[in-house]
Design an enzyme around this catalytic site. Structure first.
Site, short mmCIF file in Angstrom:
data_model
loop_
_atom_site.label_atom_id
_atom_site.label_comp_id
_atom_site.label_asym_id
_atom_site.label_seq_id
_atom_site.Cartn_x
_atom_site.Cartn_y
_atom_site.Cartn_z
N HIS A 113 0.44 8.16 -3.53
CA HIS A 113 1.04 7.08 -2.74
C HIS A 113 0.61 5.74 -3.33
O HIS A 113 -0.52 5.59 -3.79
CB HIS A 113 0.61 7.17 -1.27
CG HIS A 113 -0.87 7.34 -1.08
ND1 HIS A 113 -1.48 8.56 -1.21
CD2 HIS A 113 -1.85 6.45 -0.80
CE1 HIS A 113 -2.78 8.41 -1.00
NE2 HIS A 113 -3.04 7.14 -0.76
N LEU A 114 1.53 4.80 -3.29
CA LEU A 114 1.21 3.41 -3.60
C LEU A 114 0.84 2.72 -2.30
O LEU A 114 1.55 2.86 -1.30
CB LEU A 114 2.44 2.70 -4.17
CG LEU A 114 2.82 2.94 -5.62
CD1 LEU A 114 4.16 2.23 -5.90
CD2 LEU A 114 1.73 2.42 -6.55
N HIS A 115 -0.26 1.96 -2.33
CA HIS A 115 -0.58 1.05 -1.23
C HIS A 115 0.08 -0.28 -1.57
O HIS A 115 -0.17 -0.83 -2.65
CB HIS A 115 -2.08 0.79 -1.15
CG HIS A 115 -2.91 1.98 -0.80
ND1 HIS A 115 -3.48 2.16 0.44
CD2 HIS A 115 -3.30 3.04 -1.54
CE1 HIS A 115 -4.19 3.28 0.46
NE2 HIS A 115 -4.10 3.83 -0.75
#
Ligand code: AMP
Ligand code: ZN
Length: 113
Positions: A99-101
């Protein structure tokens, strides 16, 4: 598969969705570290970025395009935002579905902690 984020994608666990298309899903982080803290993930389960092969290049690029759209739609594109992907223990990865924050809404520190 016993993966928290797969369960969120499959709507078995609720989350505050902010964007969805056929390949990615994005929702608000439950423990926000900035006024805007959104997680952007592929619907395909990939445990860490180390597990992403050449065949995932288009999908990874699509995650960044989704991040651009989310930043613009949330009004933070111009002021700025930070995209972070943690990998394994030293980086503090806790959920093993990449996941990208997307962090925004305040000035960010550099170097990061
Ligand atoms: P990481 O440490 O990079 O693996 O990031 C995992 C992120 O998932 C953390 O920022 C958590 O706050 C967030 N998180 C964990 N459980 C949930 C949940 N049920 N809904 C939304 N975000 C979550
Ligand atoms: Zn998963």
């Amino acid at each position: 598969m016993d993966c928290l984020f797969c369960k969120i994608i499959n709507k078995q666990i609720p989350a505050k969705s902010v964007y969805e298309d056929e390949r990615v899903f994005a929702f608000n982080d439950i423990n926000p570290q900035a006024p805007v803290h959104i997680l952007i993930l592929p619907k395909k389960h990939i445990s860490t970025i180390l597990d992403a092969g050449q065949e995932e290049n288009e999908l990874i690029g699509h995650m960044f395009q989704a991040a651009n759209k989310i930043a613009r739609d949330n009004g933070v594109a111009e002021k700025g935002f930070r995209l972070v992907m943690n990998c394994n223990r030293d980086a503090g990865q806790t959920v093993f579905h990449i996941h990208l924050h997307l962090l925004a809404g305040r000035g960010m520190h550099w170097p990061p902690g």
